[in-house]
Design a protein around this motif. Structure first.
Motif, mmCIF file in Angstrom:
data_model
loop_
_atom_site.group_PDB
_atom_site.id
_atom_site.type_symbol
_atom_site.label_atom_id
_atom_site.label_comp_id
_atom_site.label_asym_id
_atom_site.label_seq_id
_atom_site.Cartn_x
_atom_site.Cartn_y
_atom_site.Cartn_z
ATOM 1 N N PRO A 221 20.324 11.077 -25.505
ATOM 2 C CA PRO A 221 21.661 11.155 -26.123
ATOM 3 C C PRO A 221 22.734 11.642 -25.146
ATOM 4 O O PRO A 221 23.860 11.145 -25.161
ATOM 5 C CB PRO A 221 21.459 12.146 -27.277
ATOM 6 C CG PRO A 221 20.001 12.033 -27.612
ATOM 7 C CD PRO A 221 19.314 11.814 -26.303
ATOM 8 N N LEU A 222 22.370 12.599 -24.298
ATOM 9 C CA LEU A 222 23.324 13.082 -23.302
ATOM 10 C C LEU A 222 23.652 11.991 -22.292
ATOM 11 O O LEU A 222 24.815 11.789 -21.916
ATOM 12 C CB LEU A 222 22.760 14.305 -22.568
ATOM 13 C CG LEU A 222 22.812 15.643 -23.303
ATOM 14 C CD1 LEU A 222 22.098 16.701 -22.481
ATOM 15 C CD2 LEU A 222 24.249 16.060 -23.565
ATOM 16 N N GLU A 223 22.637 11.299 -21.826
ATOM 17 C CA GLU A 223 22.845 10.245 -20.835
ATOM 18 C C GLU A 223 23.714 9.129 -21.413
ATOM 19 O O GLU A 223 24.581 8.581 -20.721
ATOM 20 C CB GLU A 223 21.503 9.700 -20.365
ATOM 21 C CG GLU A 223 20.705 10.721 -19.559
ATOM 22 C CD GLU A 223 19.276 10.274 -19.307
ATOM 23 O OE1 GLU A 223 18.865 9.251 -19.876
ATOM 24 O OE2 GLU A 223 18.580 10.952 -18.538
ATOM 25 N N ALA B 275 19.245 24.312 -27.533
ATOM 26 C CA ALA B 275 18.364 23.719 -28.541
ATOM 27 C C ALA B 275 16.936 23.546 -28.025
ATOM 28 O O ALA B 275 15.972 23.708 -28.776
ATOM 29 C CB ALA B 275 18.933 22.375 -28.988
ATOM 30 N N VAL B 276 16.814 23.194 -26.749
ATOM 31 C CA VAL B 276 15.469 22.905 -26.241
ATOM 32 C C VAL B 276 14.775 24.133 -25.676
ATOM 33 O O VAL B 276 13.570 24.085 -25.398
ATOM 34 C CB VAL B 276 15.521 21.813 -25.150
ATOM 35 C CG1 VAL B 276 16.207 20.568 -25.662
ATOM 36 C CG2 VAL B 276 16.190 22.307 -23.883
ATOM 37 N N ALA B 277 15.513 25.239 -25.499
ATOM 38 C CA ALA B 277 14.959 26.404 -24.802
ATOM 39 C C ALA B 277 13.636 26.861 -25.407
ATOM 40 O O ALA B 277 12.633 27.035 -24.700
ATOM 41 C CB ALA B 277 15.978 27.549 -24.804
ATOM 42 N N GLY B 278 13.623 27.076 -26.729
ATOM 43 C CA GLY B 278 12.400 27.578 -27.366
ATOM 44 C C GLY B 278 11.289 26.558 -27.359
ATOM 45 O O GLY B 278 10.157 26.857 -26.952
ATOM 46 N N ASP B 279 11.576 25.341 -27.797
ATOM 47 C CA ASP B 279 10.546 24.307 -27.870
ATOM 48 C C ASP B 279 10.004 23.933 -26.505
ATOM 49 O O ASP B 279 8.833 23.591 -26.363
ATOM 50 C CB ASP B 279 11.114 23.048 -28.543
ATOM 51 C CG ASP B 279 11.285 23.232 -30.049
ATOM 52 O OD1 ASP B 279 10.709 24.202 -30.572
ATOM 53 O OD2 ASP B 279 11.996 22.428 -30.665
ATOM 54 N N LEU B 280 10.850 23.985 -25.491
ATOM 55 C CA LEU B 280 10.421 23.546 -24.163
ATOM 56 C C LEU B 280 9.293 24.412 -23.634
ATOM 57 O O LEU B 280 8.306 23.895 -23.096
ATOM 58 C CB LEU B 280 11.615 23.584 -23.201
ATOM 59 C CG LEU B 280 11.330 23.163 -21.754
ATOM 60 C CD1 LEU B 280 10.716 21.776 -21.701
ATOM 61 C CD2 LEU B 280 12.610 23.225 -20.923
ATOM 62 N N GLN B 281 9.394 25.726 -23.785
ATOM 63 C CA GLN B 281 8.328 26.582 -23.271
ATOM 64 C C GLN B 281 7.027 26.327 -24.025
ATOM 65 O O GLN B 281 5.944 26.335 -23.424
ATOM 66 C CB GLN B 281 8.730 28.062 -23.381
ATOM 67 C CG GLN B 281 7.764 29.008 -22.661
ATOM 68 C CD GLN B 281 7.643 28.697 -21.180
ATOM 69 O OE1 GLN B 281 8.624 28.690 -20.460
ATOM 70 N NE2 GLN B 281 6.423 28.413 -20.726
ATOM 71 N N GLY C 61 18.664 17.165 -13.782
ATOM 72 C CA GLY C 61 17.762 18.138 -14.407
ATOM 73 C C GLY C 61 17.616 18.032 -15.900
ATOM 74 O O GLY C 61 16.771 18.712 -16.491
ATOM 75 N N ALA C 62 18.425 17.198 -16.553
ATOM 76 C CA ALA C 62 18.362 17.130 -18.014
ATOM 77 C C ALA C 62 17.227 16.242 -18.492
ATOM 78 O O ALA C 62 16.707 16.430 -19.602
ATOM 79 C CB ALA C 62 19.687 16.622 -18.578
ATOM 80 N N ALA C 63 16.829 15.288 -17.682
ATOM 81 C CA ALA C 63 15.793 14.329 -18.098
ATOM 82 C C ALA C 63 14.406 14.931 -17.923
ATOM 83 O O ALA C 63 13.580 14.445 -17.137
ATOM 84 C CB ALA C 63 15.930 13.041 -17.293
ATOM 85 N N ILE C 64 14.139 15.990 -18.671
ATOM 86 C CA ILE C 64 12.834 16.649 -18.534
ATOM 87 C C ILE C 64 11.705 15.753 -19.042
ATOM 88 O O ILE C 64 10.538 15.959 -18.696
ATOM 89 C CB ILE C 64 12.814 18.008 -19.268
ATOM 90 C CG1 ILE C 64 13.273 17.844 -20.716
ATOM 91 C CG2 ILE C 64 13.667 19.025 -18.551
ATOM 92 C CD1 ILE C 64 13.247 19.124 -21.513
ATOM 93 N N GLN C 65 12.044 14.736 -19.848
ATOM 94 C CA GLN C 65 10.997 13.818 -20.307
ATOM 95 C C GLN C 65 10.472 12.967 -19.159
ATOM 96 O O GLN C 65 9.415 12.338 -19.271
ATOM 97 C CB GLN C 65 11.524 12.920 -21.441
ATOM 98 C CG GLN C 65 12.500 11.826 -21.017
ATOM 99 C CD GLN C 65 13.935 12.318 -20.922
ATOM 100 O OE1 GLN C 65 14.174 13.518 -20.994
ATOM 101 N NE2 GLN C 65 14.871 11.405 -20.765
ATOM 102 N N SER D 209 9.507 12.622 -26.894
ATOM 103 C CA SER D 209 9.749 13.987 -27.359
ATOM 104 C C SER D 209 11.203 14.164 -27.788
ATOM 105 O O SER D 209 12.118 13.537 -27.250
ATOM 106 C CB SER D 209 9.421 14.980 -26.244
ATOM 107 O OG SER D 209 9.893 16.263 -26.565
ATOM 108 N N LYS D 210 11.423 15.044 -28.750
ATOM 109 C CA LYS D 210 12.792 15.325 -29.185
ATOM 110 C C LYS D 210 13.574 16.093 -28.130
ATOM 111 O O LYS D 210 14.777 16.320 -28.279
ATOM 112 C CB LYS D 210 12.769 16.117 -30.501
ATOM 113 C CG LYS D 210 12.190 17.527 -30.380
ATOM 114 C CD LYS D 210 12.258 18.223 -31.726
ATOM 115 C CE LYS D 210 11.727 19.660 -31.621
ATOM 116 N NZ LYS D 210 11.810 20.363 -32.901
ATOM 117 N N LEU D 211 12.873 16.508 -27.059
ATOM 118 C CA LEU D 211 13.552 17.194 -25.963
ATOM 119 C C LEU D 211 14.219 16.202 -25.014
ATOM 120 O O LEU D 211 14.808 16.586 -24.006
ATOM 121 C CB LEU D 211 12.556 18.047 -25.169
ATOM 122 C CG LEU D 211 11.781 19.105 -25.971
ATOM 123 C CD1 LEU D 211 10.837 19.865 -25.061
ATOM 124 C CD2 LEU D 211 12.734 20.059 -26.662
ATOM 125 N N SER D 212 14.147 14.937 -25.312
ATOM 126 C CA SER D 212 14.693 13.895 -24.446
ATOM 127 C C SER D 212 16.200 14.069 -24.224
ATOM 128 O O SER D 212 16.930 14.506 -25.120
ATOM 129 C CB SER D 212 14.434 12.515 -25.061
ATOM 130 O OG SER D 212 15.115 11.515 -24.341
#
Length: 428
Positions: free
Chosen positions: A257-259, A306-312, A213-217, A251-254
């Motif tokens: 880095p976690l992977e 970190a991504v919560a706001g930008d993602l929406q 679920g983290a790879a929203i890109q 996107s910076k939402l990628s």
């Protein structure tokens, strides 16, 4: 073995030799009985008579699965007319041949191989009085033999006064059939493999680590069929076909880095044994792996925040792009779904936008739902019989952990598999 030793080794071969030498009677009691010994008993019964042999066992499928005995051995004895009693819970073993008797520890083949000549002492020699008492307290049939073997009237009286301690009953054909069918339906594991598995259980565990679920890109949404039918042009062609990329590339939402961080943990703690084996972790290193995964979860939570706001905002922008792209097509095509809701037979721009948003509501995720799907999953599994059956398993382990001295484990592995060459037989 010294003839007067109190503690002594009693191997299956020695027991078979002892029974074969019988001149008067044989008594055997234990959790179970193996086929080789049962065959010797059948031979002896032809000389002495079936009534001079008594056998008491814990006749239960769980006993067979532990490797204490073989249901085929019981069937052989019963077919030969030798009485076999069922004594639930019996774990201490006893063998008496004529006036020579031993109490010994039976071997559960699931746990270890049968003792061999020169093995450590596993038996205690019984005195003449103990032999008589053991027989008298084991079963009525054994007590009868003890009385017959008594040398004086006083000895007979003492034995007759003793009470039978072990609760037992004859093994019926129905019980034999029940246990046999159960073992045929779910056969016992090969005992040599079971022992070999336990050699490696303290060392290794399989592990699967997955970040979901983290790879929203890379998350794609299916365009509703009603909207697809409206057609389109080459605009947004890289993102908009039958599916739509929710987040634009780069996107910076990628989650990259976690992977990358998780892959580093995999590389350091869970080397691969090959594509057919999966990844393993040394149990000694597992606490360090668990610590790194806890630290990773902290990073994952920080990423979610970190991504919560930008993602929406990205999702809202993507939705507006789809609406803007298809709005002219809706106005031109005037879908029946809209005409059927119109009071004047016309389709307004507001109605068209409302219809598009309504269709997208059915498939478009929210930022909250996507964030909740971001999870680190870890699964551990112990080594299995199937794993050890593969020819390249040991070599793969050595290659994965070249800094570990596997010689001791390898020798134990070899020894654990030497005494069982095939699956435990099932009587038919």
């Amino acid at each position: 073995m010294s003839p007067d030793a109190l503690f002594c080794p009693l191997t299956p071969l020695r027991i078979a030799e002892l029974v074969r030498s019988a001149q008067k009677a044989v008594c055997y009691a234990g959790p179970g009985i193996q086929l080789d010994l049962a065959q010797v008993m059948v031979e002896v019964a032809k000389r002495l008579g079936n009534e001079m042999l008594t056998v008491s066992l814990d006749f239960d499928e769980r006993v067979m699965r532990m490797g204490y005995g073989d249901v085929g051995a019981v069937k052989l004895l019963l077919d030969a007319g030798i009485g076999v009693q069922s004594s639930p819970g019996l774990r201490t073993a006893l063998v008496v041949v004529d006036n020579e008797g031993y109490i010994f520890t039976p071997t559960a083949l699931y746990l270890e191989a049968e003792p061999t000549d020169g093995a450590a002492s596993n038996a205690v020699r019984m005195s003449g009085e103990q032999v008589a008492q053991g027989l008298a307290r084991l079963s009525p049939a054994a007590k009868t033999i003890a009385i017959a073997q008594a040398k004086t009237p006083e000895a007979k009286q003492r034995i007759e006064a003793l009470t039978v301690d072990v609760v037992s009953a004859p093994i019926t054909p129905e019980k034999l059939a029940e246990v046999t069918v159960s073992l045929e339906t779910a056969p016992p594991v090969r005992f040599d493999l079971a022992r070999q598995v336990r050699v490696f259980e303290p060392y290794l565990q399989y592990v699967e680590l997955s970040l979901t679920g983290a790879a929203i890109q890379r998350h794609r949404m299916a365009i509703p069929e009603k909207i697809q039918k409206l057609g389109g042009s080459k605009e947004l062609e890289s993102r908009l076909r039958t599916t739509f990329e929710l987040i634009e590339k780069g996107s910076k939402l990628s989650s990259k880095p976690l992977e990358d961080a998780l892959n580093e943990i995999r590389k350091n703690f869970t080397p691969s044994l090959g594509k057919d084996h999966g990844r393993v972790v040394l149990k000694a290193a597992k606490p360090h792996l668990v610590t790194r995964l806890e630290e990773f979860r902290v990073k994952l939570e920080a990423h979610q925040a970190a991504v919560a706001g930008d993602l929406q905002r990205h999702l809202d922008t993507s939705r507006e792009q789809i609406v803007a792209y298809y709005l002219p097509r809706v106005m031109e095509a005037k879908p029946d779904a809209l005409l059927g809701q119109s009071l004047n037979g016309q389709v307004s721009e507001a109605a068209a936008k409302g219809w598009l948003h309504g269709e997208l509501d059915k498939v478009f995720p929210s930022a909250e739902s996507l964030i909740l799907e971001m999870k680190l999953e870890e699964r551990y599994k112990d080594v299995t019989f199937e794993t050890l059956n593969r020819d390249d398993f040991l070599d793969s382990v050595k290659n994965a952990f070249p800094g570990v001295d596997w010689e001791k484990a390898y020798k134990e592995f070899q020894a654990a598999g030497q005494s069982e060459a095939k699956d435990p037989p099932i009587a038919k």
